[in-house]
Design an enzyme around this catalytic site. Sequence first.
Site, PDB file in Angstrom:
ATOM      1  N   GLU A 148     -21.504 -49.862 -35.905  1.00  0.00           N
ATOM      2  CA  GLU A 148     -21.543 -50.026 -37.351  1.00  0.00           C
ATOM      3  C   GLU A 148     -22.763 -49.366 -37.995  1.00  0.00           C
ATOM      4  OE1 GLU A 148     -19.396 -51.113 -39.438  1.00  0.00           O
ATOM      5  OE2 GLU A 148     -17.919 -51.795 -37.984  1.00  0.00           O
ATOM      6  N   THR A 149     -23.948 -49.667 -37.504  1.00  0.00           N
ATOM      7  CA  THR A 149     -25.154 -49.239 -38.235  1.00  0.00           C
ATOM      8  C   THR A 149     -26.296 -48.748 -37.344  1.00  0.00           C
ATOM      9  OG1 THR A 149     -26.068 -51.493 -38.243  1.00  0.00           O
ATOM     10  CG2 THR A 149     -24.680 -50.862 -40.125  1.00  0.00           C
TER      11      THR A 149
END
Length: 364
Positions: A148-149
Site C-alpha cells: 500500500e504505502t
Amino acid sequence: MYVPRFSAVALTVFALLATSSQSAVAARKKHKAPASLVERNAMRGTPFSTSDEAMQWAAEMAQRREVDAGWVQRTLGEAQLLPTVARLMQPAPAGTPKNWRVYRSRFIDPIRINAGVKFWQENAALLERAEREYGVPADIIVGIIGVETIYGQQMGTFRVIDALATLGFNFPPSHPRAAERQAYFRSELEQFLLLQYKAGTDPFKALGSYAGAMGMPQFMPSSWAKWAVDFDGDGRIDLSRSTADVIGSVANYFRSYGWQSGMPTHFAVDFNAATLDKEALLAPDILPTFSVKSFTEKGAVLSGQALEHQGKLALVELQNGAAEPQYVAGTENFYVITRYNWSSYYAMAVIELGREVKEALPAR
C-alpha cells in the site's frame, strides 16, 4: 482498503475490479459532470460552494446524520474540484493485457523488502500481539502495508476532501460504471465528513490517495469507521503515525472478513490434460467454490498438504501478457485478502512481499 478499502497503488496498475455500491441514477439526472478534460481543466480549483447539487446534498447529509448543517456546507463548500483525480479514475483502455510478472516487479523489489525488514524488526512485538489476538500472520500484515504505502513512505498527497468531493460529484461520465462509482464515493465522502466532525479534527489537513484512501494501510473512510482500532490504547486512532493502530486495524479488517488462523492462502496446482475442464474451474472466478474432491475431478492436480485441505478452493489465473498464465489454488484466506482490494494480482503481491520480507529477516 480497498472498497473494500481501495489501494491507490493497485488502482494505477489495473482498473479497480468489481465493487458493490448504491445506484446514483437519480443524482446524475440532477447534475452532469463536465464531459471533456478541457472543460474539467477550466474548472480547476472550483470550490464546491458553487455547486447547488453539492450544497443540497450537504444539507440532506447533515439532517440524515444529525450533525451541524452549517459546518457540513461550509466544509464541503471549501473543497475543490480536482480534474487530475477524475482523470486518474478512468479505466485502463479496453484490451490492455494483464501481466503478473510486470505487476509483481512493481511491488516485490529491494526497496520494499528492505523497508519491510526494518518495519518488522521495529514492530515485532506488535505484530506478534496482532497475530495472537486476531489470528492474522505477521507476514500478511507486513505485506499489505508494504504494497500500500511502503510502510508509510507514500501515503498520498491529495486532500482527501477534495478527492472524495470530486469523485462524488464529478465522476468521469464516460466510465462504464459511472453512476454506481459516483454513489460509492458520495457515501465515502459522507463517512469522511462524519469522522472529522465527531473527532473535531481539521478536514482539510487529511491527505491521501486520489481515491480518498488514508494512512499507512490506505483505509477508505468507511473502512476506518468499521475496522480501525486503537491498538496502542492512547484513546485515539491514528493510521498515519501509530504503527500499533495500523497493525491492529489491518489484522482486525482481515478477521472481520473471515480470516481463518492456520489456513494457507494458496496451494500449487497442476493439470491433468485428460480430465481438465478449465472453463468450469475458472467460472466462479476467485470465489472459493470447489471441494478438493470436485476440484481434482475437474482436472486440477494437487499434492501434499493441499489434499488434506478441508475448505473450499478456487482456481486463480494470473495472466502474463502473451506468455502462458500462472495458476494457484486459492483458499478462503486468499479470497479474504481480495476483500482489501478486489484483485487476485494484488493478493499475490501481498502474499509474496510478506514472504520475501520474512525470509530476509536476520536469523534470531
